[in-house]
Write a protein that holds these residues in place. Structure first.
Motif, PDB file in Angstrom:
ATOM      1  N   ALA A 184     -20.454   1.131  -7.896  1.00 24.79           N
ATOM      2  CA  ALA A 184     -19.409  -0.075  -7.982  1.00 24.79           C
ATOM      3  C   ALA A 184     -19.843  -1.187  -7.577  1.00 24.79           C
ATOM      4  N   LYS A 185     -19.333  -2.089  -7.999  1.00 19.92           N
ATOM      5  CA  LYS A 185     -19.075  -3.491  -7.294  1.00 19.92           C
ATOM      6  C   LYS A 185     -18.404  -3.697  -6.108  1.00 19.92           C
ATOM      7  N   VAL A 186     -18.653  -3.704  -5.057  1.00 19.93           N
ATOM      8  CA  VAL A 186     -17.723  -3.545  -4.198  1.00 19.93           C
ATOM      9  C   VAL A 186     -17.722  -4.988  -3.257  1.00 19.93           C
ATOM     10  N   THR A 187     -16.336  -5.562  -2.871  1.00 19.80           N
ATOM     11  CA  THR A 187     -16.168  -6.605  -2.071  1.00 19.80           C
ATOM     12  C   THR A 187     -15.441  -6.164  -0.617  1.00 19.80           C
ATOM     13  N   ILE A 188     -16.151  -6.465   0.260  1.00 25.78           N
ATOM     14  CA  ILE A 188     -15.326  -6.326   1.661  1.00 25.78           C
ATOM     15  C   ILE A 188     -14.665  -7.577   2.066  1.00 25.78           C
ATOM     16  N   LEU A 189     -13.578  -7.396   2.571  1.00 27.26           N
ATOM     17  CA  LEU A 189     -12.819  -8.509   3.380  1.00 27.26           C
ATOM     18  C   LEU A 189     -12.516  -8.130   4.848  1.00 27.26           C
ATOM     19  N   GLU A 190     -12.871  -8.842   5.980  1.00 26.41           N
ATOM     20  CA  GLU A 190     -12.892  -8.677   6.947  1.00 26.41           C
ATOM     21  C   GLU A 190     -12.427  -9.717   7.681  1.00 26.41           C
ATOM     22  N   SER A 191     -11.401  -9.611   8.752  1.00 27.93           N
ATOM     23  CA  SER A 191     -11.005 -10.810   9.358  1.00 27.93           C
ATOM     24  C   SER A 191     -11.676 -11.336  10.691  1.00 27.93           C
ATOM     25  N   ASP A 192     -12.290 -10.266  11.101  1.00 29.86           N
ATOM     26  CA  ASP A 192     -13.185 -10.604  12.239  1.00 29.86           C
ATOM     27  C   ASP A 192     -14.348 -11.731  12.029  1.00 29.86           C
ATOM     28  N   LEU A 193     -15.011 -12.191  12.995  1.00 28.17           N
ATOM     29  CA  LEU A 193     -16.565 -13.047  12.499  1.00 28.17           C
ATOM     30  C   LEU A 193     -17.588 -12.058  11.947  1.00 28.17           C
ATOM     31  N   GLN A 194     -17.578 -10.978  12.228  1.00 27.09           N
ATOM     32  CA  GLN A 194     -18.741 -10.051  11.935  1.00 27.09           C
ATOM     33  C   GLN A 194     -18.078  -8.584  11.348  1.00 27.09           C
ATOM     34  N   LEU A 195     -18.990  -7.981  10.627  1.00 27.24           N
ATOM     35  CA  LEU A 195     -18.587  -6.670  10.221  1.00 27.24           C
ATOM     36  C   LEU A 195     -19.036  -5.606  11.578  1.00 27.24           C
ATOM     37  N   GLY A 196     -18.382  -4.754  11.487  1.00 26.60           N
ATOM     38  CA  GLY A 196     -18.456  -3.491  12.482  1.00 26.60           C
ATOM     39  C   GLY A 196     -17.425  -3.057  13.057  1.00 26.60           C
ATOM     40  N   GLY A 197     -16.183  -3.709  13.107  1.00 27.53           N
ATOM     41  CA  GLY A 197     -15.096  -3.621  13.783  1.00 27.53           C
ATOM     42  C   GLY A 197     -15.124  -3.090  15.442  1.00 27.53           C
ATOM     43  N   GLN A 198     -14.354  -2.041  15.673  1.00 29.11           N
ATOM     44  CA  GLN A 198     -14.632  -1.643  17.269  1.00 29.11           C
ATOM     45  C   GLN A 198     -16.144  -0.904  17.534  1.00 29.11           C
TER      46      GLN A 198
END
Length: 364
Positions: free
Chosen positions: A27-41
């Motif tokens: 699949a073609k996937v798009t990630i939208l993340e509100s923080d400045l970098q991926l990884g979350g907690q």
């Protein structure tokens, strides 16, 4: 207008796992993340994980983030990432998602399928002078220390003895901060005993059936008064004044589900899952035919479970597009979840999920 096969909202443990699984299926996937970098907690977590080897037991959280990010990188151009990007709305009329990158760039996304992995938000409790500088949520303290290398203060009063409060207390002490006390309104600690034992061995008092009554200070936090409470959390006397320059609140999390409400998902309040969550089937699909849920947005749980839920959601979102996926993967992931939720510790989670898990959406 941007287009994609699968939009993953949130780049934490669940979102990265969902994106990796969907991309591996083509699949073609798009990630939208509100923080400045991926990884979350995960990027804040310096402690080693419990759970099972499949979910990286014995590995520190920020190292697990690296593993998941490498999966994303290995997918090449099948995964598009937008950080510092906040999703602002879901429009049921045509399924359009609106988003804002930074403070100026507004755009829309049209996705065939959506995985909501928006995580959770910290709860706070009201008390006099809680607006003085020096009152933090535990997540903010972890971000300052473990992401930016900044000590929040010198003497910390921790409010809450769940896993987050206990783990952050130990991390503060590792950084050279004096944790003057931990207060917990319940008659017993809510976190694992192994975490409580670490800070007790270092001499930190844990006041059970106590809560913060008020903070004091002229321009910044200078201390707090704690008080014994009854089983309704009402003060019953026995006050104690504690000098501190930081009050760290670790009093629980609530699922972040605003987008599910906007999309019209069937929702239910489940105390065991810490708030309103969408009903879902065993594929993690909600009542909305194009929307899946995973991680803390589906109910507050450990990051290990969030990663597995993300895998299930990503796999099934891809399958719904007609992409080839291994049928045995679904069975294996549910076996992992059952293992993580086994025993007395997982009883509350199992009870909560039983209230929102549906067999089929036919006729609903």
């Amino acid at each position: 207008m941007k287009t994609t096969d699968i939009l993953v909202i949130g780049g934490g443990a669940a979102g990265l796992s969902a994106a990796a699984e969907a991309a591996s299926a083509g699949a073609k996937v798009t990630i939208l993340e509100s923080d400045l970098q991926l990884g979350g907690q995960l990027i804040k977590q310096t402690h080693k994980f419990f759970g099972s080897k499949d979910e990286y037991a014995g590995t520190r959280g920020y190292k697990i983030a690296d593993i998941l990010l490498e999966e994303i990188r290995s997918a090449g151009d099948r995964v598009e990432v937008h950080t510092n990007t906040t999703v602002t709305g879901y429009y049921r009329e045509d399924g359009t998602i609106t988003a804002m990158r930074g403070e100026e760039e507004y755009f829309r996304v049209q996705a065939k399928k959506v995985v909501v992995a928006t995580g959770a938000q910290e709860r706070l409790i009201p008390f006099p002078n809680n607006d003085l500088p020096g009152v933090y949520g535990a997540g903010a303290v972890q971000t300052l220390m473990n992401v930016y290398g900044v000590l929040p203060g010198k003497r910390v009063l921790m409010v809450g003895a769940g896993n987050i409060g206990l783990i952050v207390s130990y991390q503060l002490m590792q950084a050279g901060v004096d944790v003057v006390a931990v207060v917990e309104a319940m008659p017993k600690i809510g976190g694992y005993w192994v975490h409580a034992a670490k800070i007790r061995r270092l001499g930190v008092p844990i006041y059970l059936q106590h809560s913060i009554k008020e903070a004091y200070g002229k321009d910044v936090i200078e201390g707090a008064t704690i008080q014994e409470v009854d089983n309704t959390c009402s003060g019953i006397g026995n006050e104690k004044r504690i000098d501190c320059d930081i009050i760290c609140m670790a009093v629980g999390l609530s699922p972040t589900t605003e987008l599910c409400w906007q999309a019209g998902c069937a929702m239910q309040y489940v105390p065991q899952l810490c708030g309103y969550v969408p009903k879902r089937d065993r594929t993690m699909r909600t009542s909305h035919p194009d929307l899946w849920i995973a991680g803390d947005a589906s109910g507050i749980e450990e990051a290990s479970a969030a990663m597995v839920e993300g895998r299930i959601a990503g796999l099934n979102a891809a399958a719904s597009l007609g992409l080839p996926v291994k049928a045995e993967g679904m069975k294996e992931y549910w076996q992992r979840l059952d293992h993580l939720r086994a025993g007395e510790v997982g009883e509350k989670i199992r009870s909560g999920i039983g209230q929102v898990l549906v067999d089929t959406w036919e006729g609903k």
